[in-house]
Write a protein that holds these residues in place. Sequence first.
Motif, short mmCIF file in Angstrom:
data_model
loop_
_atom_site.label_atom_id
_atom_site.label_comp_id
_atom_site.label_asym_id
_atom_site.label_seq_id
_atom_site.Cartn_x
_atom_site.Cartn_y
_atom_site.Cartn_z
N PRO A 1 8.37 12.63 -4.71
CA PRO A 1 8.10 13.15 -3.36
C PRO A 1 9.15 12.68 -2.36
O PRO A 1 9.70 11.58 -2.48
N ASP A 2 9.42 13.51 -1.37
CA ASP A 2 10.45 13.21 -0.37
C ASP A 2 10.19 11.88 0.33
O ASP A 2 11.12 11.11 0.58
N ASP A 3 8.92 11.59 0.66
CA ASP A 3 8.64 10.36 1.39
C ASP A 3 8.88 9.14 0.52
O ASP A 3 9.30 8.08 1.00
N VAL A 4 8.64 9.27 -0.78
CA VAL A 4 8.89 8.16 -1.70
C VAL A 4 10.39 7.92 -1.85
O VAL A 4 10.86 6.78 -1.88
N ILE A 5 11.15 9.01 -1.94
CA ILE A 5 12.61 8.89 -2.02
C ILE A 5 13.15 8.20 -0.77
O ILE A 5 13.93 7.24 -0.85
N GLU A 6 12.72 8.68 0.38
CA GLU A 6 13.19 8.11 1.64
C GLU A 6 12.81 6.63 1.76
O GLU A 6 13.63 5.80 2.15
N ARG A 7 11.58 6.30 1.40
CA ARG A 7 11.10 4.93 1.51
C ARG A 7 11.83 4.01 0.52
O ARG A 7 12.19 2.87 0.85
N SER A 8 12.06 4.50 -0.68
CA SER A 8 12.72 3.71 -1.71
C SER A 8 14.18 3.44 -1.36
O SER A 8 14.69 2.33 -1.56
N GLY B 1 0.79 -1.23 0.00
CA GLY B 1 0.00 0.00 0.00
C GLY B 1 0.81 1.27 0.00
O GLY B 1 0.25 2.37 0.00
N LYS B 2 2.13 1.17 0.01
CA LYS B 2 3.01 2.34 0.01
C LYS B 2 3.59 2.55 -1.39
O LYS B 2 3.81 1.59 -2.14
#
Length: 450
Positions: A144-151, A100-101
Amino acid sequence: MRKSFLLSVGVVFLLMSACKPTAKPEEYNAKAADPELYHTSVELLTEVIIHDIFKPPVAGRIYAYSNLAGYEAMVPGYPTYQSLGGQLKGFGPSPTPEAGKEYCFPLASTRAFLKVARNLTFSASFFDEYEKDFYKKYEDMGIPDDVIERSMAYGDSVAAHIMRYSTKDKYKQTRGIRFTVTNEPGTWVPTPPAYADACEPEWHRIRSLTLDSATQFMPPRPPMWTKDKNSEFWRETREVYEIGKNLTEEQKRIAWFWDDNPFVMNVVGHVSFANKKMTPGGHWMAINSTICRNNKVPFERSVEGYSLTSIALLDGFIGCWEEKYRTRKVRPETVINSDIDPKWQPFLQTPPFPEYTSGHSTISAASAEILTFVHGDNIAFTDSTEYKHGHGVLSFKSFREAAKSVNISRLYGGIHYRSGCDQGNIAGTKIGKHVLEVAKTRKSAVSSLQ
């Protein structure tokens, strides 16, 4: 008054954050899947391997684990590809992304590759300099910053999984073990000019990725030294000698093109200096990048090519090195200088390990099988991999033709007998096909093997 000012600053900050350009997932993933980002990362690793002077088998190991990390971190974003978990020896399932992310899997892939590459090499400054601006490229894509961080975190988790896997392959246990030279007739002894110790005498103990054992594709017994000057051994020795004395310019060109000796010692009078160059494995990594760039191969197939070729490199070196230190066959230079012509020198510098079979012939044939599967047969290309190092440019009609060119180059170079070249090529072909039988990257794999 002060509260009003702080509130105003906060509002401006929020507005600026809100104005940061972001793209839709399909848009930024398409940009992040630019294979050039992975190609340049592999080229960086090759630079580090050259700088750190890793021996060819060790370089093969570094490429294998680094590209395995890049591949495994890529897979969740590409439905037609599947993990190699459970397919390679002792390799369990890789971490899975959070359901879901949103992720950017091309970013996770390059991150995992670079993380493992850094961990397996010495010169961290190369990576520091490269990564200083590298990840900003993804920010500029509107991810997006959260996608970069999560990836990136996902890439790190895959890299950690690969590093744990690498620690169990007996690499550390084989460090520092020296080979004992027996001086028995016909067996390997150190060769000029450096008279270096034997390279990686325990490499056959390294865990393979697909082979049942290091002897799975054992070549036939080679012609060994004998007093009988009419024997096959002496016929092959005289062939090396005569070819070496009468090399044509074209033969020299082919030999020099495929030299790929990572550490050549030059002795001029009382002065010694070394040239550092690409390993055989690095050359085949570059061939994959050449094909990918020339034919605009997409990100996922580029990474697949690197990963499968790297697996073939590691297993090819393991099988070949087992044969080298079992037969311990003497190099042509030693025999020719001793019994035919003390002043004869090979065109290429003899590398520091036994002759049979040719390592370059083995891993090149294996790599050719892999790239034929990934990209297709009869893919013509011009290879300028080491042009910058003064090794020229050659063109080939296929990967297998290139592997045959490697094969004969070792005879022209004066560092192998014909049987060592030919049997290396045969074993390497078998290893490459075996890798493709074991390591299934595509869920609906259609082999182009012929």
